[in-house]
Design a protein around this motif. Sequence first.
Motif: not given
Lengths: 497, 101
Positions: A294-297, A318-320, A429-432
């Motif tokens: 979910t984060m990555t998508v 992403g926040h979900a 971390i990567v997604n943020s």
Amino acid sequence: MAAVSLPAWAALAPMAVFALTALVLFVYDAVEPESHNSALLAGISLVGSLLALGITGWYLVAGTGQPRRNGAIELFGGNLVVDGMSLFFTALIASVVTLVVLASYDYLQGHDYQAEFYSLAMLAATGMAMMSTANSLATAFVSLELASLPSYALVAYLKHNRGSVEAGLKYFLVGALSSAIFAYGISLVYAATGSLQFDAVAGAIADTSLVGVLGLGVVMVIGGFAFKTASVPFHFWAPEAYEGAVAPISGFLSSASKAAGFVLAFRVFLTAFPIDVIGAVDWVVAFQVLAVATMTVGNFAALKQEKVKRMLAYSSVGHAGYVLIALAALTDGANHSFVLGSGMAHLLVYAFMNTGAFLFIALAEHWEVGRTFEDFNGLATEAPFACAAMSVFLFSLAGLPLGGGFFSKFYLLMASINGGVAILAAALIVNSAVSLYYYSRVVKAMWIEEPNGDLEIESYPTGLYAAIAIAAVMTVLLLPAFGPVAETANMAAEMLV
Amino acid sequence: MTVPVQFYLLLSAVVFCTGLFGILVRRNALIFLMSVELMLNAGNINLVAFSHYYGNLTGQVFALFTMALAAAEVAIGIGIILVLYRNFEDIDVTKATTMRW
């Protein structure tokens, strides 16, 4: 010791206030169907939601349903429960509704069917607040539908606008499908355990003979929650519904509705399917996969967007994923109340910063400046205050220490380390870092780029500005005040684990 | 002679999959509503059958709730399909594509 002790059902007063407000609005609309008195309609809704917020705040402070008074209040044979967690989320939902109503007053100027709009919003809020108290699969399903059905209508509110209708249709189609899957999952859990009440389900899980049926049921129940929280694989509706809906409703759905889905998921998986009892499905692993996906998508899809509102919609997906860490990090060695509390605290901070960001989009739609990143160029020269608030929301969403989003993300990071799940921490971390890029694109457009030609803003609507200002102040205040919030969340979570 | 409870599970699974198949292959919004109704009723079959099996009424009563909610859902759905028809002159769910990712 309070001088008067209220009856147990009074613990449901916030939901009763929401429902009553909706009915008052319906009655007013039935008596005066041609009325365009939007100040009165917004006023009634505002009073209702503030009253609900006030009562919830009072209960939280007085310790209703918490260990320091008499513990959780169970109603209707344990089918509803009022405790720290339900009050925490009712307060969150009431705050979001208050902001949305305040903003809608200006946003809806000149639109028909305003009474219906406000009463549907109140009914949806009733459903969401009930979701936070549901303690049986029956009440869970009924309250989830009570939250969903008005939302479908609200998304399709502009019935002559093709985008709004299309959004409503897609939201409804995915919603109807996932609620059917959810209902079938509940029926399978009932088939395996013979009860719907969470504690009774947990008691019957250990010695069920239909382990496969139970496992399938749990997976289908996860599907139902994935829809409500806009997580993979049921996230497809979210970008469409948030983009097509009127902006205050996008904010309402992406904050309050998501939070309600999460509180129900927390309660179901911790009370009804405790991980140490249920051998059929290792749902912690399932949530780890869902969280990372979910984060990555959400974040990588947000990178490619041209429209700001759609970018925010994907960022909400992403926040979900970030909040799913609260379920995904519940491994054996983890401090469960801390992990769960971090997710709750992030949802609260997110409620203010995300609603605020969508309300800024509402303001931009009110000014009719356009929807793409380029259309926001140089907006700060005309409306510096609103743009400053929007920058606070965006940086806080990205996790910079301008708002409470910094600490809540940090706590989620600590939670994933505490649970010993390195992949969650890495993905967070990567997604943020990725999200910082697309959030700062908006900030750059507003403050640095030159305005393209005829950018002129004539009106500065009070209601919208007030709502944005409140959201901004709350986002910033949650930076120093994050400690007590996290403590409240941890205490509430402790009652569940 | 009573029917073993497993057969009800099988029946409900067949009904559920029929509904799911209908959703995946048909493009008419009204057929979609009917398919969702099938899926919800598959859940009801389980609830009623196992209510009898366990000898408690929980499942039967919840089946009544599910039916009422299914009706409410159809009411909202028909409303949305009606405005869909007015805006797009069609109720094909794949036609409404003004937004793309």
